[in-house]
Design a protein around this motif. Structure first.
Motif, short mmCIF file in Angstrom:
data_model
loop_
_atom_site.label_atom_id
_atom_site.label_comp_id
_atom_site.label_asym_id
_atom_site.label_seq_id
_atom_site.Cartn_x
_atom_site.Cartn_y
_atom_site.Cartn_z
N ALA A 104 0.84 -1.21 0.00
CA ALA A 104 0.00 0.00 0.00
C ALA A 104 0.87 1.25 0.00
O ALA A 104 0.63 2.20 -0.75
N LEU A 128 -1.70 7.79 3.68
CA LEU A 128 -2.35 6.57 4.18
C LEU A 128 -2.95 6.81 5.56
O LEU A 128 -4.04 6.32 5.87
N GLU A 129 -2.26 7.56 6.39
CA GLU A 129 -2.78 7.90 7.72
C GLU A 129 -4.07 8.69 7.59
O GLU A 129 -5.04 8.48 8.35
N LEU A 133 -5.43 4.26 7.12
CA LEU A 133 -4.72 3.02 6.82
C LEU A 133 -3.22 3.11 7.11
O LEU A 133 -2.42 2.40 6.50
N HIS A 135 -1.70 1.90 9.47
CA HIS A 135 -1.23 0.61 9.99
C HIS A 135 -1.16 -0.47 8.92
O HIS A 135 -0.72 -1.60 9.19
N ARG A 136 -1.59 -0.15 7.68
CA ARG A 136 -1.65 -1.17 6.62
C ARG A 136 -0.62 -0.91 5.51
O ARG A 136 -0.66 -1.55 4.46
N MET A 144 -5.87 -7.04 1.37
CA MET A 144 -6.76 -5.99 1.86
C MET A 144 -8.16 -6.18 1.30
O MET A 144 -8.36 -6.77 0.24
N GLU A 148 -10.66 -1.18 1.73
CA GLU A 148 -9.30 -0.73 2.02
C GLU A 148 -8.54 -0.41 0.74
O GLU A 148 -7.82 0.59 0.66
N GLN A 149 -8.72 -1.26 -0.28
CA GLN A 149 -8.04 -1.00 -1.55
C GLN A 149 -8.50 0.33 -2.16
O GLN A 149 -7.70 1.08 -2.70
N ARG A 151 -9.56 2.90 -0.53
CA ARG A 151 -8.97 3.98 0.26
C ARG A 151 -7.49 4.19 -0.10
O ARG A 151 -7.01 5.33 -0.13
N VAL A 152 -6.78 3.11 -0.39
CA VAL A 152 -5.40 3.25 -0.86
C VAL A 152 -5.39 3.98 -2.20
O VAL A 152 -4.56 4.87 -2.44
N ASN A 178 -18.79 0.64 3.45
CA ASN A 178 -17.52 1.04 2.84
C ASN A 178 -17.73 2.18 1.85
O ASN A 178 -16.91 3.08 1.73
#
Length: 228
Positions: A104, A128-129, A133, A135-136, A144, A148-149, A151-152, A178
């Motif tokens: 990520a 990312l923060e 994310l 932490h990912r 993911m 989550e993807q 959001r990346v 989501n």
């Protein structure tokens, strides 16, 4: 005084089909202002995604003129268009388009490295923060969830601080929770960076959150409606 960041004048798009030429867009004329949020709505096949691709220089108009940030996109070759997108635009697709062999953090850092931004990893970690994310960062896309993807992908799109953020059905592959989280992030990131946001969506609730809705029918603008 409002400032236009994107101007289309009598834009047409015709593609070759099996049965001959197909008119995708016809006579599109519009102005998008700095900081505006614009939803492109309409039935499937009305030309929404094609119009978004033209705005981003990802598709070439077959007629008319497109000016973005004072630059004539229709006069640029592919290399110049790619550099212009890199420097001024962020694009979010429905299918994420993350690089599966990169983490990520590396996915978000890639456009920063290409743009020559100092310390791209630190900026990528910050973005990312911002999408929750942090932490990912060391995880790969295959590790993911879809939310989550996406959001990346959002973090990657805004990492270069683009003037224009283009999103094609950004919640189309996500469930309700989501999708709602991604919608909030889109507008938060738009506000944080002061970008102009243009998105294609079938979701009425999402369209109503925008400053203006542009409805397309059969490749033409049928209605331009501002938020109440």
């Amino acid at each position: 005084m409002s400032t236009s960041v994107l101007s289309l004048t009598d834009v047409n798009l015709t593609l070759d089909g099996n049965a001959g030429p197909v008119k995708i867009l016809q006579g599109i004329t519009l102005e998008v202002q700095k900081g505006e949020s614009l939803a492109l709505v309409g039935p499937s096949g009305s030309g929404k995604s094609s119009l978004l691709m033209l705005m981003g220089g990802l598709e070439r108009a077959t007629g008319g003129a497109i000016t973005c940030l004072g630059q004539d996109l229709t006069a640029m070759n592919e290399d110049r268009l790619a550099r212009f997108r890199r420097d001024h635009m962020g694009v979010v697709f429905q299918s994420f388009h993350l690089i599966p062999t990169m983490t990520a953090l590396e996915n978000v850092a890639t456009p920063l490295e290409l743009a020559g931004v100092p310390d791209p990893m630190a900026r990528a970690a910050e973005e990312l923060e911002a999408v929750g994310l942090g932490h990912r960062g060391g995880h790969y896309p295959g590790q993911m969830s879809g939310g989550e993807q996406q959001r990346v992908a959002l973090a990657r799109a805004v990492a270069t601080r683009p003037a224009i953020l283009l999103a094609d059905e950004p919640t189309g592959n996500l469930d309700g929770a989501n999708g709602e989280a991604v919608i909030k992030l889109l507008f938060d990131l738009r506000d944080r960076h002061g970008a102009t946001l243009i998105m294609v969506t079938h979701a009425p609730d999402l369209a109503r959150r925008c400053d203006r809705q542009l409805r397309l029918t059969d490749g033409r603008i049928a209605l331009s409606e501002r938020a109440a």
